[in-house]
Design an enzyme around this catalytic site. Structure first.
Site, PDB file in Angstrom:
ATOM      1  N   GLU A  53      74.958  31.085  76.415  1.00 56.96           N
ATOM      2  CA  GLU A  53      73.877  31.967  75.984  1.00 56.96           C
ATOM      3  C   GLU A  53      72.497  31.345  76.252  1.00 56.96           C
ATOM      4  OE1 GLU A  53      74.168  34.916  74.382  1.00 56.96           O
ATOM      5  OE2 GLU A  53      72.102  35.168  73.709  1.00 56.96           O
ATOM      6  N   ASP A  54      72.353  30.081  75.957  1.00 54.73           N
ATOM      7  CA  ASP A  54      71.011  29.489  75.910  1.00 54.73           C
ATOM      8  C   ASP A  54      70.700  28.428  76.960  1.00 54.73           C
ATOM      9  OD1 ASP A  54      70.369  31.071  73.814  1.00 54.73           O
ATOM     10  OD2 ASP A  54      70.910  29.617  72.284  1.00 54.73           O
TER      11      ASP A  54
END
Ligand code: MN
Length: 735
Positions: free
Chosen positions: A76-77
């Site tokens: 996700e990051d």
């Protein structure tokens, strides 16, 4: 900052055979890729995955879960892609991280839709692997614990989502500890003032309450010992703030009137009889309050919770609650499905874990699958969330079959819910019900202890009206499913008839095509449909014209030869009339004269507004497109006169809002936009969008999108804008 070695030590203590090297590798990987990232608090980002992993280790989950906790945000990051993760850590972890990333990643949807989608995806992901939700809950819990660095609005939004989705799921899964903490943290962030006030009120009374609790515990201890009743521990608590607040609000009472403001809990050794023995001692010391006794041991809640609850009146008239349960029951009350996992695992090993997971999956399936069964991802999301909330917070009603089997239902449930809870078949064929031997209407609300007998008739079918009288997702979904099938069956039948009629006109035997499965299928495929039945349904729904289907069947040459159109027959119109009986489609606001419930769409070119003169045009694929009679396109449509149908505005029960774009030309001076929006707001009309521009020849162009109910309303808006000083002209624009 928590150290990875502490986490590893926990895992090793709980699971001597765990592959802790995996955790170490996950840690280095996560540290490397989150390097340089910071949390809102200014701490290194890595703190977050570490804390999540720590929560998972405390839950005694396996090394795969703990490692996934460390890696849960990398896709996700950071720049890491799933394939890379898979090559480093294998399929299992990649799959878990993917499940988590997908839950986090649902954009471009309305808030309700996002929530509904989230829940749906989570439930589906959980059913394949429950660890996804345990990790997601741990992730959410840590974020909730550390949200003081976020802006208040963001805190409130995240907290609301937690309250709507995550706390109910924790509850559904029996994870009492998680649920409590999530709820209290959410409460604190959504209603900071009320939280403070209530906390202050409780704090002021705490010394007094603690003193009372101390005395109660002492009394219980002495009396249990005198009676030789073994116990492990006596705990006490003052009611949690969120559940206290809810109770005060719901029942409109003051703190002094809350029965379970204070409570004690007796934990006995693992013998199912002991809680009952302890209960008799309690009821011997204090007077029980009638109807406050609950036996969740004999009838466990469906989230596996087991305990005895009773409320008694103590010295000085102070009521309090006593919960009594065994150690094992207590464990399950706090940890829910997660507890099941560790309880069963006496011998540790990969195989046991797999079996455990499998068992856990079955339990979770039983708890959560009814929520998504038969639901269609395109159907109304708000409905879905509503039924989810209803099902997640069951204020239970216990009813019995004539054979004495307990059926647990949410409050408000009727015999129809009951019938579906027994079996889908029973629900589908239900025609009546008896409660306590007496025939009752199917809409009767069930009460605790009702003995319900369902009357069925073999060929009976569900009724659409039942949707108004059911509260369980299972019943609702089955009934909807049935209605959809019914509609489809009707449209197939209708499609068949339309095609027969059309064949007659072409003077060919209808059987030639209708009995030729292969040919039907071939034509269906041409329309992008897979089966002949789908083609008939499409004709029945008015999406496909029978004439065109015959065209594809006969081929161009033969078609032209037999075409009755040449003889000026109004094929379309007559074909159209046969569509009359089609049910369940169409936009409420418009009715087609002489025809019930046909699919109608508003033309985009003129976006007709309630109250304006309208006209309908039969269009392929879109049903009847409704235009404003004055629309510039109508005259060209008139060429196909036989496709024009009369339509009118239906009486609408609710006021329906429609967006309309207006363009005002104004003098170019400051404050025009504000003047116009003020004028619109003054007559209490919604503004969806407004923007100002200046044309080359120095004329102000202000475009506003307003929300209106009908033509009259729009006229009012237009004249209010016209009265703003500086406005030259107002006109309606369509896309
Ligand atoms: Mn996270």
């Amino acid at each position: 900052m928590i150290r990875i070695e502490d986490i590893i030590e926990k895992v090793e203590n709980n699971r001597p055979n765990a592959d802790v090297d995996l955790i170490r590798r996950a840690y280095f990987f996560s540290a490397m890729h989150h390097r340089g990232q910071k949390r809102a608090s200014g701490e290194p980002y890595l703190v977050h995955p570490l804390e999540v992993a720590n929560i998972l280790a405390d839950m005694r989950l396996d090394e795969v879960s703990v490692s996934t906790g460390l890696l849960h945000d990398v896709v996700e990051d950071t720049l890491v892609e799933l394939d890379m993760l898979r090559s480093y850590f294998g399929d299992e972890i990649a799959r878990l991280v993917d499940g988590l990333t997908k839950i986090a990643h649902i954009s471009n949807l309305s808030k309700e839709k996002q929530q509904a989608e989230n829940v749906r995806k989570m439930v589906l992901a959980m059913i394949t692997d429950v660890r996804v939700v345990l990790i997601k809950l741990a992730d959410r819990l840590h974020n909730m614990r550390t949200m003081q660095f976020l802006k208040p609005e963001k805190r409130a939004r995240i907290s609301q989502e937690t309250l709507d989705i995550y706390a109910p799921i924790a509850h559904r899964l029996g994870m009492g500890k998680f649920r409590s903490e999530l709820e209290d943290l959410s409460f604190q962030n959504i209603y900071p003032q009320e939280y403070k006030r209530l906390a202050k009120e409780v704090e002021a009374r705490r010394p007094e309450l603690e003193a009372i609790l101390g005395k109660i515990k002492e009394t219980i201890k002495t009396r249990l010992e005198e009676n030789d009743v073994p116990f492990v521990e006596i705990q006490s608590r003052v009611k949690r703030l969120y559940s206290l607040w809810r109770k005060l609000k719901k029942q409109k009472i003051s703190i002094g009137q809350v029965y379970d403001l204070i409570a004690v809990r007796i934990i006995t050794p693992n013998d199912k009889k002991l809680p009952y023995v302890a209960l008799s001692v309690i009821h011997d010391i204090w007077t029980p309050i009638p109807e406050r006794f609950k036996d969740w041991i004999a009838i466990p809640r469906d989230n596996l919770y087991q305990s005895l609850h009773t409320s008694v009146i103590g010295e000085g008239g102070q009521p309090f609650e006593v919960q009594i349960r065994t150690e094992e029951m207590h464990h399950i009350a706090e940890e829910g499905v997660a507890a099941h996992w560790k309880y069963k695992e006496s011998k540790l090993g990969k195989k046991d874990d797999d079996e455990n997971l499998d068992e856990l999956r079955k339990t979770v399936e039983k708890l959560l699958l009814p929520l998504v069964e038969n639901t269609n991802p395109n159907e109304d999301s708000e409905d879905f969330i509503e039924s989810l909330k209803l099902d997640l917070y069951p204020k239970d009603v216990y009813a019995f079959t004539p054979m004495g089997k307990v059926i647990q239902l949410p409050r408000g449930a009727t015999p129809i819910d009951f019938a579906y809870a027994i079996h889908s078949e029973v629900g589908d064929t239900c025609t009546g019900a008896k409660i306590g031997g007496r025939i009752v209407p199917l809409r009767t609300e069930l009460q605790n202890g009702d003995v319900v007998e369902i009357l069925t008739t073999a060929n009976s079918k569900p009724s659409r009206d039942w949707l108004n009288h059911v509260v369980t997702a299972k019943a609702r979904n089955r009934i909807r499913h049935w209605i959809a099938e019914q509609q489809r069956a009707e449209s197939i039948e209708l499609g068949r008839k339309l095609l027969e009629k059309e064949s007659d006109k072409f003077r060919i035997s209808p059987k030639k095509l209708l009995n030729n499965e292969d040919e039907l299928k071939r034509i269906a495929n041409e329309y992008g449909l897979s089966r002949g039945e789908d083609l008939l349904a499409s004709i029945g729904y008015g999406k496909t014209l029978p004439r065109n289907v015959l065209g594809k069947f006969l081929g161009a040459e033969k078609f032209a030869e037999l075409d009755p159109e040449k003889k000026k027959e109004t094929t379309l119109q007559s074909g159209f009339k046969a569509v009359k009986r089609l049910i369940g489609l169409g936009e409420d606001a418009i009715i087609v004269k002489g025809v019930d419930n046909l699919l109608t769409t508003r033309a985009r070119c003129c976006n007709p507004l309630r109250g304006e003169p309208i006209i309908g045009y039969i269009s392929l694929g879109k049903g009847i497109v409704v235009h404003n009679k004055n629309c510039k396109n109508v005259s060209s449509l008139m060429v196909n006169r036989d496709r024009i149908v009369d339509v009118e505005w239906a009486k609408s029960e609710k006021e329906e809002i429609q967006s309309v774009r207006l363009l005002a030309t104004t003098e170019n001076r400051t404050g025009m936009l504000a003047g116009i929006t003020n004028a619109i707001a003054e007559i209490k009309t919604g503004i969806r969008d407004a923007r100002a521009n200046v044309s080359k020849d120095d004329i102000g162009l202000i475009e506003v999108t307003v929300e209106v109910f009908d033509k009259k309303h729009l006229d009012k808006v237009v004249s209010s804008i016209e009265q703003v000083p500086g406005v030259i002209d107002v006109e309606r624009v369509n896309s």
